[in-house]
Enzyme design. Sequence first.
Site, short mmCIF file in Angstrom:
data_model
loop_
_atom_site.label_atom_id
_atom_site.label_comp_id
_atom_site.label_asym_id
_atom_site.label_seq_id
_atom_site.Cartn_x
_atom_site.Cartn_y
_atom_site.Cartn_z
N ARG A 155 -19.04 -4.65 12.17
CA ARG A 155 -19.95 -3.62 12.65
C ARG A 155 -21.30 -4.20 13.07
NH1 ARG A 155 -19.15 1.51 8.72
NH2 ARG A 155 -16.97 1.93 9.16
N ASP A 205 -27.36 14.79 9.07
CA ASP A 205 -26.72 13.50 8.79
C ASP A 205 -27.81 12.44 8.92
OD1 ASP A 205 -23.49 12.57 8.86
OD2 ASP A 205 -24.94 10.97 9.30
C1 SAM Z 1 -17.05 10.21 6.02
S1 SAM Z 1 -18.33 11.16 6.80
C2 SAM Z 1 -18.00 12.77 6.17
C3 SAM Z 1 -18.11 13.83 7.23
C4 SAM Z 1 -17.75 15.26 6.78
N1 SAM Z 1 -18.62 15.71 5.75
C5 SAM Z 1 -16.32 15.33 6.36
O1 SAM Z 1 -16.03 15.47 5.16
O2 SAM Z 1 -15.42 15.26 7.22
C6 SAM Z 1 -19.77 10.65 5.85
C7 SAM Z 1 -21.09 10.94 6.56
O3 SAM Z 1 -22.15 10.76 5.63
C8 SAM Z 1 -23.27 10.26 6.32
N2 SAM Z 1 -24.22 9.63 5.39
C9 SAM Z 1 -24.12 8.43 4.76
N3 SAM Z 1 -25.21 8.19 4.02
C10 SAM Z 1 -26.03 9.27 4.17
C11 SAM Z 1 -27.31 9.62 3.65
N4 SAM Z 1 -27.98 8.80 2.83
N5 SAM Z 1 -27.84 10.81 4.02
C12 SAM Z 1 -27.18 11.64 4.86
N6 SAM Z 1 -25.97 11.37 5.38
C13 SAM Z 1 -25.40 10.19 5.04
C14 SAM Z 1 -22.66 9.29 7.33
O4 SAM Z 1 -23.51 9.02 8.40
C15 SAM Z 1 -21.38 9.99 7.72
O5 SAM Z 1 -21.51 10.69 8.94
#
Ligand code: SAM
Length: 291
Positions: free
Chosen positions: A56, A157
């Site tokens: 990445r 996000d």
């Molecule tokens: C695997 S996705 C989950 C998406 C959705 N909630 C689902 O369950 O399908 C995880 C998301 O968490 C976000 N994320 C990671 N660390 C974060 C943080 N500190 N604050 C807010 N969002 C975060 C990532 O950018 C990513 O888009």
Amino acid sequence: MKKSTLLAPPESTTLLAQMVQRLPLSDTHFRRISQLIYQRAGIVLADHKREMVYNRLVRRLRTLNIDDFGRYLALLENDANSAEWQAFINALTTNLTAFFREAHHFPILADHARQRGGSYSVWSTAASTGEEPYSIAMTLAETLGAGPGKFSVHASDIDTQVLEKAASGVYRQEELRTLSQAQMQRFFLRGTGPHAGMVRVRPELANAVTFARLNLLAHEWTQPGPFDAIFCRNVMIYFDKETQEKILRRFVPLLKPGGLLFAGHSENFSQISKEFYLRGQTVYGLTKERS
Ligand SMILES: C[S@@+](CC[C@H](N)C(=O)[O-])C[C@H]1O[C@@H](n2cnc3c(N)ncnc32)[C@H](O)[C@@H]1O
């Protein structure tokens, strides 16, 4: 044709060789990357994620024409406000999601919304590319009707790139395979001509969803609220227990009385926080309201 022309590799081949040349990622640099993403986003990078991290971040290095992870780290660390920090975070988040993922949550959400009066509000705390907040909005539109003021979905996000895609509301048609024909017709516009195979969320639905960047680790959260429901699904898995506990504590005042907290399939919030109890499959309520 000259011999030299025949034998010399075409310029594009040389360039390609340089492009695919593997850059060394030392233990020290991997550890530093892990510390920095933990400090900035709370994400814990286990050792087995090293190859993923390499793949990445090496794209960032190539975009910036940097051939050394040490130099890339120096670029970040020499300027706490560098725009590269956001690109670094965007590169290291995992954004896997889908429409109506963990489908059992949506009938529970619909029942909850039906039982409560007033305008129903939801916060999708890790909205990724938008499939989750739009699935919530479709469920609420089907349950409460789509008129203005019936419901609102606030989606956030940490990753600005996924938020851009989410706000555009544009998807490949095949990404909508979990939707019924009726949902496709009611909530999406089909692209034509050069946009064939693409769909866009209809403005009536999109207007009920707002998007903003929010880091769950930030000292202050600038989101509206309190909410009838909070979706915090498949993001806590990237955090350690201490971070999860802090975030859960901060959700408490952001839930209206009788509100629901939705978790991902492998997340257990009642084990981490005494403030929440398990009401149903990965759905939590406030312990202080338990009767
Ligand atoms: C695997 S996705 C989950 C998406 C959705 N909630 C689902 O369950 O399908 C995880 C998301 O968490 C976000 N994320 C990671 N660390 C974060 C943080 N500190 N604050 C807010 N969002 C975060 C990532 O950018 C990513 O888009």
